[in-house]
Design an enzyme around this catalytic site. Structure first.
Site, mmCIF file in Angstrom:
data_model
loop_
_atom_site.group_PDB
_atom_site.id
_atom_site.type_symbol
_atom_site.label_atom_id
_atom_site.label_comp_id
_atom_site.label_asym_id
_atom_site.label_seq_id
_atom_site.Cartn_x
_atom_site.Cartn_y
_atom_site.Cartn_z
ATOM 1 N N HIS A 95 -30.841 -40.798 42.433
ATOM 2 C CA HIS A 95 -29.762 -39.869 42.804
ATOM 3 C C HIS A 95 -28.721 -39.704 41.698
ATOM 4 O O HIS A 95 -27.626 -39.212 41.955
ATOM 5 C CB HIS A 95 -29.073 -40.341 44.097
ATOM 6 C CG HIS A 95 -29.943 -40.200 45.314
ATOM 7 N ND1 HIS A 95 -29.635 -40.765 46.525
ATOM 8 C CD2 HIS A 95 -31.115 -39.545 45.497
ATOM 9 C CE1 HIS A 95 -30.591 -40.476 47.409
ATOM 10 N NE2 HIS A 95 -31.497 -39.745 46.803
ATOM 11 N N CYS A 129 -24.203 -31.090 31.066
ATOM 12 C CA CYS A 129 -23.708 -29.742 30.766
ATOM 13 C C CYS A 129 -24.545 -28.712 31.527
ATOM 14 O O CYS A 129 -25.780 -28.721 31.434
ATOM 15 C CB CYS A 129 -23.790 -29.473 29.261
ATOM 16 S SG CYS A 129 -23.269 -27.789 28.834
HETATM 17 P P1 NAD Z 1 -25.932 -45.475 53.769
HETATM 18 O O1 NAD Z 1 -24.459 -45.509 53.562
HETATM 19 O O2 NAD Z 1 -26.530 -44.362 54.535
HETATM 20 O O3 NAD Z 1 -26.397 -46.836 54.518
HETATM 21 C C1 NAD Z 1 -25.985 -48.096 54.063
HETATM 22 C C2 NAD Z 1 -26.760 -49.154 54.867
HETATM 23 O O4 NAD Z 1 -26.415 -50.419 54.314
HETATM 24 C C3 NAD Z 1 -26.408 -49.180 56.358
HETATM 25 O O5 NAD Z 1 -27.601 -49.214 57.125
HETATM 26 C C4 NAD Z 1 -25.617 -50.488 56.515
HETATM 27 O O6 NAD Z 1 -25.855 -51.129 57.749
HETATM 28 C C5 NAD Z 1 -26.170 -51.321 55.392
HETATM 29 N N1 NAD Z 1 -25.209 -52.319 54.876
HETATM 30 C C6 NAD Z 1 -23.859 -52.266 54.833
HETATM 31 N N2 NAD Z 1 -23.352 -53.383 54.280
HETATM 32 C C7 NAD Z 1 -24.415 -54.173 53.972
HETATM 33 C C8 NAD Z 1 -24.568 -55.453 53.377
HETATM 34 N N3 NAD Z 1 -23.501 -56.186 52.994
HETATM 35 N N4 NAD Z 1 -25.816 -55.949 53.216
HETATM 36 C C9 NAD Z 1 -26.908 -55.249 53.596
HETATM 37 N N5 NAD Z 1 -26.831 -54.018 54.169
HETATM 38 C C10 NAD Z 1 -25.609 -53.489 54.352
HETATM 39 O O7 NAD Z 1 -26.564 -45.612 52.356
HETATM 40 P P2 NAD Z 1 -27.892 -45.024 51.770
HETATM 41 O O8 NAD Z 1 -29.011 -45.255 52.737
HETATM 42 O O9 NAD Z 1 -27.986 -45.579 50.395
HETATM 43 O O10 NAD Z 1 -27.652 -43.449 51.673
HETATM 44 C C11 NAD Z 1 -26.406 -42.974 51.271
HETATM 45 C C12 NAD Z 1 -26.402 -42.007 50.121
HETATM 46 O O11 NAD Z 1 -25.048 -42.023 49.609
HETATM 47 C C13 NAD Z 1 -27.268 -42.381 48.960
HETATM 48 O O12 NAD Z 1 -27.969 -41.255 48.637
HETATM 49 C C14 NAD Z 1 -26.323 -42.745 47.809
HETATM 50 O O13 NAD Z 1 -26.612 -41.960 46.653
HETATM 51 C C15 NAD Z 1 -24.948 -42.336 48.239
HETATM 52 N N6 NAD Z 1 -23.941 -43.423 48.081
HETATM 53 C C16 NAD Z 1 -23.998 -44.254 46.987
HETATM 54 C C17 NAD Z 1 -23.094 -45.302 46.846
HETATM 55 C C18 NAD Z 1 -23.193 -46.204 45.623
HETATM 56 O O14 NAD Z 1 -23.648 -45.762 44.566
HETATM 57 N N7 NAD Z 1 -22.826 -47.489 45.717
HETATM 58 C C19 NAD Z 1 -22.124 -45.500 47.828
HETATM 59 C C20 NAD Z 1 -22.072 -44.619 48.928
HETATM 60 C C21 NAD Z 1 -23.000 -43.591 49.044
#
Ligand code: NAD
Length: 238
Positions: free
Chosen positions: A109, A117
Protein backbone atom coordinates in the site's frame (compact mmCIF):
# COMPACT_ATOMS: atom_id res chain seq x y z
CA UNK A 1 14.96 -23.99 10.60
CA UNK A 2 14.50 -26.61 7.93
CA UNK A 3 10.79 -27.26 8.43
CA UNK A 4 9.61 -24.19 6.52
CA UNK A 5 11.45 -23.04 3.42
CA UNK A 6 9.31 -20.10 2.28
CA UNK A 7 7.57 -18.06 4.93
CA UNK A 8 5.23 -15.20 4.07
CA UNK A 9 4.08 -12.84 6.82
CA UNK A 10 1.23 -10.45 6.03
CA UNK A 11 1.13 -7.52 8.43
CA UNK A 12 -1.48 -4.84 9.01
CA UNK A 13 -1.98 -1.77 11.16
CA UNK A 14 -2.33 -3.87 14.35
CA UNK A 15 1.40 -4.75 14.38
CA UNK A 16 2.27 -1.06 14.72
CA UNK A 17 -0.44 -0.28 17.31
CA UNK A 18 1.88 -0.99 20.28
CA UNK A 19 4.39 1.46 18.80
CA UNK A 20 1.74 4.18 19.03
CA UNK A 21 0.54 4.27 15.41
CA UNK A 22 -3.27 4.31 15.30
CA UNK A 23 -5.17 1.62 13.37
CA UNK A 24 -8.44 2.69 11.85
CA UNK A 25 -10.81 -0.25 12.40
CA UNK A 26 -10.27 0.17 16.13
CA UNK A 27 -11.37 3.81 15.88
CA UNK A 28 -14.86 3.37 14.51
CA UNK A 29 -13.68 3.38 10.88
CA UNK A 30 -11.90 6.70 11.32
CA UNK A 31 -8.19 7.10 10.63
CA UNK A 32 -6.85 9.77 13.03
CA UNK A 33 -10.29 11.45 13.17
CA UNK A 34 -10.70 11.47 9.37
CA UNK A 35 -13.04 9.42 7.18
CA UNK A 36 -10.91 7.45 4.69
CA UNK A 37 -12.91 8.84 1.78
CA UNK A 38 -11.78 12.36 2.81
CA UNK A 39 -8.05 11.61 2.92
CA UNK A 40 -7.24 8.27 1.30
CA UNK A 41 -8.83 8.28 -2.16
CA UNK A 42 -7.80 9.83 -5.51
CA UNK A 43 -11.08 11.80 -5.41
CA UNK A 44 -10.12 13.33 -2.04
CA UNK A 45 -6.76 14.45 -3.46
CA UNK A 46 -8.46 16.00 -6.50
CA UNK A 47 -11.01 17.77 -4.28
CA UNK A 48 -8.77 19.03 -1.48
CA UNK A 49 -5.06 18.30 -2.08
CA UNK A 50 -3.92 20.57 0.79
CA UNK A 51 -5.97 18.58 3.32
CA UNK A 52 -4.61 15.27 1.99
CA UNK A 53 -1.01 16.59 2.05
CA UNK A 54 -1.51 17.85 5.62
CA UNK A 55 -2.93 14.47 6.68
CA UNK A 56 0.05 12.54 5.30
CA UNK A 57 2.56 15.14 6.57
CA UNK A 58 1.15 14.53 10.06
CA UNK A 59 1.30 10.72 9.63
CA UNK A 60 4.92 11.00 8.38
CA UNK A 61 5.86 13.16 11.36
CA UNK A 62 4.14 10.79 13.82
CA UNK A 63 5.85 7.70 12.41
CA UNK A 64 9.22 9.46 12.65
CA UNK A 65 8.68 9.86 16.39
CA UNK A 66 7.82 6.23 17.26
CA UNK A 67 9.93 3.07 17.51
CA UNK A 68 9.51 -0.53 16.32
CA UNK A 69 8.05 -2.85 18.97
CA UNK A 70 8.73 -6.46 19.99
CA UNK A 71 6.58 -7.81 17.14
CA UNK A 72 8.60 -5.99 14.45
CA UNK A 73 11.83 -7.15 16.12
CA UNK A 74 10.60 -10.78 16.24
CA UNK A 75 10.02 -10.76 12.47
CA UNK A 76 13.46 -9.27 11.84
CA UNK A 77 14.92 -12.06 14.01
CA UNK A 78 13.01 -14.67 11.99
CA UNK A 79 14.51 -13.35 8.75
CA UNK A 80 18.01 -13.39 10.24
CA UNK A 81 17.73 -16.76 12.01
CA UNK A 82 18.52 -18.99 9.05
CA UNK A 83 18.56 -19.32 5.29
CA UNK A 84 14.78 -19.88 5.23
CA UNK A 85 13.26 -17.34 2.86
CA UNK A 86 11.09 -14.89 4.81
CA UNK A 87 9.09 -12.14 3.11
CA UNK A 88 6.96 -9.55 4.87
CA UNK A 89 4.07 -8.28 2.80
CA UNK A 90 2.84 -5.27 4.69
CA UNK A 91 -0.29 -3.18 4.28
CA UNK A 92 1.39 -0.63 6.52
CA UNK A 93 2.82 2.56 5.16
CA UNK A 94 5.15 3.11 8.13
CA UNK A 95 8.81 2.00 8.02
CA UNK A 96 8.90 0.16 11.36
CA UNK A 97 9.73 -3.25 9.82
CA UNK A 98 12.82 -1.80 8.14
CA UNK A 99 13.84 0.08 11.28
CA UNK A 100 13.58 -3.20 13.26
CA UNK A 101 16.02 -4.78 10.80
CA UNK A 102 13.83 -6.59 8.25
CA UNK A 103 15.27 -6.43 4.73
CA UNK A 104 12.70 -8.32 2.68
CA UNK A 105 9.62 -6.10 2.93
CA UNK A 106 7.02 -5.39 0.25
CA UNK A 107 4.88 -2.32 0.97
CA UNK A 108 1.80 -3.22 -1.04
CA UNK A 109 0.00 0.00 0.00
CA UNK A 110 2.99 2.29 -0.44
CA UNK A 111 5.26 4.16 1.94
CA UNK A 112 4.85 7.33 4.00
CA UNK A 113 8.51 8.25 3.58
CA UNK A 114 8.20 8.48 -0.21
CA UNK A 115 6.40 10.88 -2.57
CA UNK A 116 5.71 10.51 -6.29
CA UNK A 117 5.52 13.06 -9.11
CA UNK A 118 2.19 12.95 -10.94
CA UNK A 119 3.92 14.35 -14.06
CA UNK A 120 7.15 12.35 -14.51
CA UNK A 121 6.25 9.46 -12.16
CA UNK A 122 9.58 9.70 -10.31
CA UNK A 123 9.58 8.45 -6.70
CA UNK A 124 11.54 10.30 -4.00
CA UNK A 125 12.46 9.50 -0.38
CA UNK A 126 10.81 12.18 1.75
CA UNK A 127 11.33 13.09 5.42
CA UNK A 128 9.67 16.46 6.06
CA UNK A 129 6.48 18.08 4.82
CA UNK A 130 5.30 18.05 1.22
CA UNK A 131 2.84 20.69 -0.05
CA UNK A 132 1.26 21.79 -3.31
CA UNK A 133 4.05 24.38 -3.48
CA UNK A 134 6.84 21.75 -3.42
CA UNK A 135 8.56 21.29 -6.80
CA UNK A 136 9.37 17.83 -8.18
CA UNK A 137 13.14 17.39 -7.61
CA UNK A 138 13.40 15.65 -10.99
CA UNK A 139 11.22 17.54 -13.52
CA UNK A 140 10.65 20.78 -11.58
CA UNK A 141 6.84 20.73 -12.01
CA UNK A 142 4.54 22.28 -9.35
CA UNK A 143 2.13 21.23 -7.97
CA UNK A 144 3.49 17.78 -8.68
CA UNK A 145 4.07 15.56 -5.68
CA UNK A 146 1.57 13.20 -4.07
CA UNK A 147 2.08 10.72 -1.23
CA UNK A 148 3.48 7.41 -2.56
CA UNK A 149 0.47 5.68 -1.04
CA UNK A 150 -2.02 3.30 -2.62
CA UNK A 151 -5.36 4.94 -1.97
CA UNK A 152 -8.71 3.16 -1.88
CA UNK A 153 -9.70 2.51 -5.48
CA UNK A 154 -6.05 2.19 -6.67
CA UNK A 155 -4.19 -1.00 -7.52
CA UNK A 156 -1.75 -2.21 -4.84
CA UNK A 157 1.96 -2.50 -5.66
CA UNK A 158 3.89 -5.78 -6.25
CA UNK A 159 0.82 -7.91 -7.07
CA UNK A 160 2.69 -10.22 -9.53
CA UNK A 161 5.49 -10.79 -7.04
CA UNK A 162 2.97 -11.39 -4.26
CA UNK A 163 1.05 -13.96 -6.31
CA UNK A 164 4.29 -15.86 -6.86
CA UNK A 165 5.18 -15.72 -3.14
CA UNK A 166 1.73 -16.98 -2.09
CA UNK A 167 2.04 -19.87 -4.55
CA UNK A 168 5.45 -20.91 -3.22
CA UNK A 169 5.02 -20.40 0.52
CA UNK A 170 4.72 -23.22 3.04
CA UNK A 171 3.88 -21.03 6.06
CA UNK A 172 1.58 -18.00 5.89
CA UNK A 173 1.15 -15.84 9.00
CA UNK A 174 -1.26 -12.91 9.15
CA UNK A 175 -0.53 -10.38 11.91
CA UNK A 176 -2.57 -7.39 13.07
CA UNK A 177 -4.97 -7.13 10.18
CA UNK A 178 -8.75 -6.99 10.36
CA UNK A 179 -9.22 -9.04 7.18
CA UNK A 180 -11.52 -6.44 5.66
CA UNK A 181 -9.28 -4.68 3.14
CA UNK A 182 -8.90 -6.51 -0.19
CA UNK A 183 -6.91 -7.89 -1.93
CA UNK A 184 -4.83 -8.68 1.20
CA UNK A 185 -7.87 -10.15 2.96
CA UNK A 186 -8.12 -12.75 0.18
CA UNK A 187 -4.50 -13.98 0.33
CA UNK A 188 -5.36 -16.77 2.79
CA UNK A 189 -8.03 -18.10 0.42
CA UNK A 190 -5.54 -18.24 -2.45
CA UNK A 191 -3.09 -20.12 -0.23
CA UNK A 192 -5.76 -22.58 0.89
CA UNK A 193 -6.61 -23.23 -2.76
CA UNK A 194 -2.94 -24.13 -3.45
CA UNK A 195 -3.10 -26.44 -0.41
CA UNK A 196 0.60 -26.33 0.44
CA UNK A 197 0.98 -23.98 3.41
CA UNK A 198 0.19 -23.96 7.10
CA UNK A 199 -1.79 -20.79 7.91
CA UNK A 200 -1.86 -18.87 11.18
CA UNK A 201 -3.50 -15.66 12.35
CA UNK A 202 -2.13 -13.52 15.17
CA UNK A 203 -4.49 -10.67 16.02
CA UNK A 204 -5.95 -8.86 19.00
CA UNK A 205 -9.34 -10.40 18.22
CA UNK A 206 -10.68 -12.88 15.65
CA UNK A 207 -10.48 -11.22 12.22
CA UNK A 208 -13.18 -11.35 9.54
CA UNK A 209 -11.27 -14.19 7.89
CA UNK A 210 -10.69 -16.27 11.02
CA UNK A 211 -12.41 -19.41 9.66
CA UNK A 212 -9.87 -19.62 6.81
CA UNK A 213 -6.86 -20.08 9.10
CA UNK A 214 -5.66 -23.44 10.42
CA UNK A 215 -4.34 -21.84 13.61
CA UNK A 216 -5.18 -18.64 15.48
CA UNK A 217 -3.72 -16.88 18.48
CA UNK A 218 -5.45 -13.84 19.91
CA UNK A 219 -3.82 -11.11 21.96
CA UNK A 220 -1.20 -8.42 21.45
CA UNK A 221 1.26 -9.03 18.61
CA UNK A 222 4.09 -7.74 20.83
CA UNK A 223 3.39 -10.55 23.31
CA UNK A 224 2.45 -13.38 20.94
CA UNK A 225 4.74 -12.95 17.95
CA UNK A 226 8.10 -13.33 19.76
CA UNK A 227 6.84 -16.66 21.21
CA UNK A 228 5.49 -17.82 17.83
CA UNK A 229 8.73 -16.92 16.06
CA UNK A 230 10.77 -18.76 18.70
CA UNK A 231 8.61 -21.87 18.11
CA UNK A 232 9.17 -21.65 14.34
CA UNK A 233 12.91 -21.30 14.78
CA UNK A 234 13.03 -24.22 17.26
CA UNK A 235 10.77 -26.44 15.12
CA UNK A 236 13.44 -26.54 12.47
CA UNK A 237 16.30 -27.30 14.83
CA UNK A 238 17.80 -30.77 14.51
P1 NAD B 1 -7.18 -2.35 10.45
O1 NAD B 1 -7.05 -1.05 11.17
O2 NAD B 1 -8.35 -2.58 9.58
O3 NAD B 1 -7.17 -3.56 11.53
C1 NAD B 1 -6.20 -3.64 12.53
C2 NAD B 1 -6.37 -5.00 13.24
O4 NAD B 1 -5.30 -5.11 14.17
C3 NAD B 1 -7.69 -5.13 14.01
O5 NAD B 1 -8.29 -6.38 13.70
C4 NAD B 1 -7.24 -5.09 15.48
O6 NAD B 1 -8.01 -5.92 16.31
C5 NAD B 1 -5.83 -5.61 15.40
N1 NAD B 1 -4.95 -5.09 16.46
C6 NAD B 1 -5.00 -3.90 17.12
N2 NAD B 1 -4.01 -3.81 18.02
C7 NAD B 1 -3.32 -4.98 17.95
C8 NAD B 1 -2.18 -5.51 18.61
N3 NAD B 1 -1.55 -4.82 19.59
N4 NAD B 1 -1.75 -6.74 18.28
C9 NAD B 1 -2.36 -7.47 17.31
N5 NAD B 1 -3.45 -7.02 16.64
C10 NAD B 1 -3.92 -5.80 16.94
O7 NAD B 1 -5.84 -2.54 9.69
P2 NAD B 1 -5.54 -3.25 8.32
O8 NAD B 1 -6.23 -4.57 8.28
O9 NAD B 1 -4.07 -3.18 8.17
O10 NAD B 1 -6.21 -2.31 7.21
C11 NAD B 1 -6.14 -0.93 7.35
C12 NAD B 1 -5.59 -0.17 6.18
O11 NAD B 1 -5.19 1.12 6.71
C13 NAD B 1 -4.35 -0.74 5.57
O12 NAD B 1 -4.56 -0.75 4.22
C14 NAD B 1 -3.21 0.22 5.90
O13 NAD B 1 -2.55 0.66 4.71
C15 NAD B 1 -3.84 1.45 6.48
N6 NAD B 1 -3.24 1.87 7.77
C16 NAD B 1 -1.88 1.76 7.96
C17 NAD B 1 -1.30 2.11 9.18
C18 NAD B 1 0.20 1.97 9.34
O14 NAD B 1 0.95 2.08 8.37
N7 NAD B 1 0.71 1.68 10.55
C19 NAD B 1 -2.12 2.56 10.21
C20 NAD B 1 -3.51 2.69 9.99
C21 NAD B 1 -4.05 2.32 8.76
Amino acid sequence: MAKYKNIVVLTGAGISAESGVATFRDNGGLWEQHRVQDVATPEAFARDPELVQRFYNARRQNVGSVEPNAAHVALANLEQASDTHVTIITQNVDDLHERAGSKNVLHMHGELCKVRCIHCNSVHHWQGDCTQQTKCPKCGAMPALRPHIVWFGEIPFYMDEIEDLLYKCDLFVSVGTSGTVYPAAGFVNAINAYGRAHTAEINLEPSEGISNFAEARHGKAGDLLPVFVEEIIRSGEP
